[in-house]
Design an enzyme around this catalytic site. Structure first.
Site, PDB file in Angstrom:
ATOM      1  CB  ALA A  12      57.992  -0.681  60.910  1.00  0.00           C
ATOM      2  CB  ALA A  13      56.266  -3.491  56.536  1.00  0.00           C
ATOM      3  CD  GLN A  15      63.424  -6.969  52.228  1.00  0.00           C
ATOM      4  OE1 GLN A  15      64.116  -7.853  52.718  1.00  0.00           O
ATOM      5  NE2 GLN A  15      62.148  -7.134  51.934  1.00  0.00           N
ATOM      6  CB  SER A  17      62.138  -2.404  59.480  1.00  0.00           C
ATOM      7  OG  SER A  17      62.337  -1.007  59.465  1.00  0.00           O
ATOM      8  NE  ARG A  98      72.385  14.744  43.672  1.00  0.00           N
ATOM      9  CZ  ARG A  98      73.017  14.182  44.679  1.00  0.00           C
ATOM     10  NH1 ARG A  98      73.146  12.890  44.736  1.00  0.00           N
ATOM     11  NH2 ARG A  98      73.537  14.916  45.635  1.00  0.00           N
ATOM     12  CG  ASP A 159      79.099   4.904  54.688  1.00  0.00           C
ATOM     13  OD1 ASP A 159      78.857   4.254  53.672  1.00  0.00           O
ATOM     14  OD2 ASP A 159      78.290   5.731  55.174  1.00  0.00           O
ATOM     15  CG  HIS A 187      75.049   7.057  53.622  1.00  0.00           C
ATOM     16  ND1 HIS A 187      75.914   6.003  53.765  1.00  0.00           N
ATOM     17  CD2 HIS A 187      73.940   6.525  53.073  1.00  0.00           C
ATOM     18  CE1 HIS A 187      75.359   4.904  53.318  1.00  0.00           C
ATOM     19  NE2 HIS A 187      74.147   5.191  52.891  1.00  0.00           N
TER      20      HIS A 187
END
Ligand code: NDP
Length: 326
Positions: A12-13, A15, A17, A98, A159, A187
């Protein structure tokens, strides 16, 4: 006025959010008559920054904002949550493979799935934004055995929206004229943006563009748009990702437009031959707070090949974290 609903947001802090929370609190996600209680989750080191975000939310004096909870404990943030937007995720660090990224996130999303299972509303609508979003959603879902798997979704709406704008630009039309856009699969850069059903002012989109543009311009542009934004802006897309999260949740809660559909990463029931249980993006309609995969879409050989490639990537991601799945 309706009774408030509880909306949990993780990361929540961060970008995304920072663009997202203010729009949820102003009623853009659930309607201008729906008060919300924001239940914000962050990792402990980000709690001070989160306090600043909460102060700004207060300073907006949003009429619909009925409360703010801040916590680094998922069982507090998800308590009785009606909606959960899982935005926070471990970003890829230098030298990280990955597989490392999948594992780091598997730990986060299995803990969050368990917490949702234990404390959230039984009807909680979960949207995973944090990448790898489809597989993170799968991990959360598998760790929440008491919740309906249909409650867990992943975001491919950005997308979808990118595809709408690209087609509108190409055909010199408005996004308002375009319907039946579809994003299939993951995605990621294997996603398949499909124009075969899309319509521009009611006419077949494929009759308005040539195959060369479709294959060599449109598809790669939509697939690589995130990287292009990082290159241009020097930072990941954030406002457009937040906007897509709002669109996804609004349509799920309040319904898709009559005669059209959207794209959502949802639990595969085997539709279109896609392996059951994967979180795969399909064309979906929403009504009465529930989603449904659109059936009967024609799949030609070109589409089938691309749908299978992105399905295989999702199966590989699932297999890479299989030892962490219950
Ligand atoms: P952002 O808010 O920019 O992004 C958050 C996640 O969304 C990333 O996984 C990002 O993936 C993903 N994402 C999905 N779609 C997009 C898109 N189109 N464009 C950009 N990002 C997209 O990240 P920040 O680093 O600013 O913030 C993350 C916050 O999450 C931090 O404050 C951190 O402390 C927190 N966090 C919280 C956790 C928790 O609540 N338990 C757990 C882990 C982190 P990608 O990396 O591929 O860009």
């Amino acid at each position: 006025m309706k009774a408030p609903v509880r909306v949990a947001v993780t990361g929540a802090a961060g970008q995304i959010s920072y663009s997202l929370l203010f729009r949820i609190a102003s009623g853009e996600m659930l309607g201008k008559d729906q008060p919300v209680i924001l239940q914000l989750l962050e990792i402990t080191p980000a709690l001070e920054a989160l306090k600043g975000v909460a102060m700004e939310l207060e300073d907006c004096a949003f009429p619909l904002l009925a409360g703010i909870v801040q916590s680094d404990d998922a069982t507090v943030a998800f308590k009785d949550a009606d909606y959960a937007l899982l935005v926070g995720a471990r970003p890829r660090g230098p030298g990280m493979e990955r597989k490392d990224l999948l594992e780091a996130n598997a730990a986060i999303f299995s803990a969050q799935g368990k917490a949702l299972n234990d404390v959230a509303s039984r009807n909680v609508k979960v949207l995973v934004v944090g990448n790898p979003a489809n597989t993170n959603a799968l991990i959360a879902q598998r760790n929440a055995p008491d919740l309906d798997p249909r409650n867990f979704t992943a975001m491919t709406r950005l997308d979808h929206n990118r595809a709408l704008s690209q087609l509108a630009n190409k055909t010199d039309s408005s996004v308002n004229d375009i319907t039946h856009m579809t994003i299939w699969g993951n995605h990621s850069s294997t996603q398949y943006p499909d124009l075969h059903q899309a319509k521009v002012a009611g006419a077949a989109a494929m009759d308005k563009v040539d195959q060369e543009w479709y294959e060599n311009d449109f598809i790669p542009t939509v697939q690589q748009r995130g990287a292009a934004i990082i290159k241009a802006r020097g930072a990941s897309s954030a406002a457009s990702a937040a906007n897509a999260a709002i669109d996804h949740m609004r349509d799920w809660a309040l319904g898709t437009a009559d005669g059209d559909w959207t794209s959502m990463g949802v639990y595969s029931d085997g539709s279109y031959g896609i392996q059951e249980g994967l979180i795969y993006s399909f064309p979906c309609t929403c009504k009465n707070g529930d989603w449904e995969i659109v059936q009967g879409v024609d799949i030609n050989d070109f589409s089938r090949e691309k749908m299978t490639a992105t399905e295989q990537e999702l199966a590989e991601e699932r297999d890479a974290v299989a030892h962490l799945l219950p």
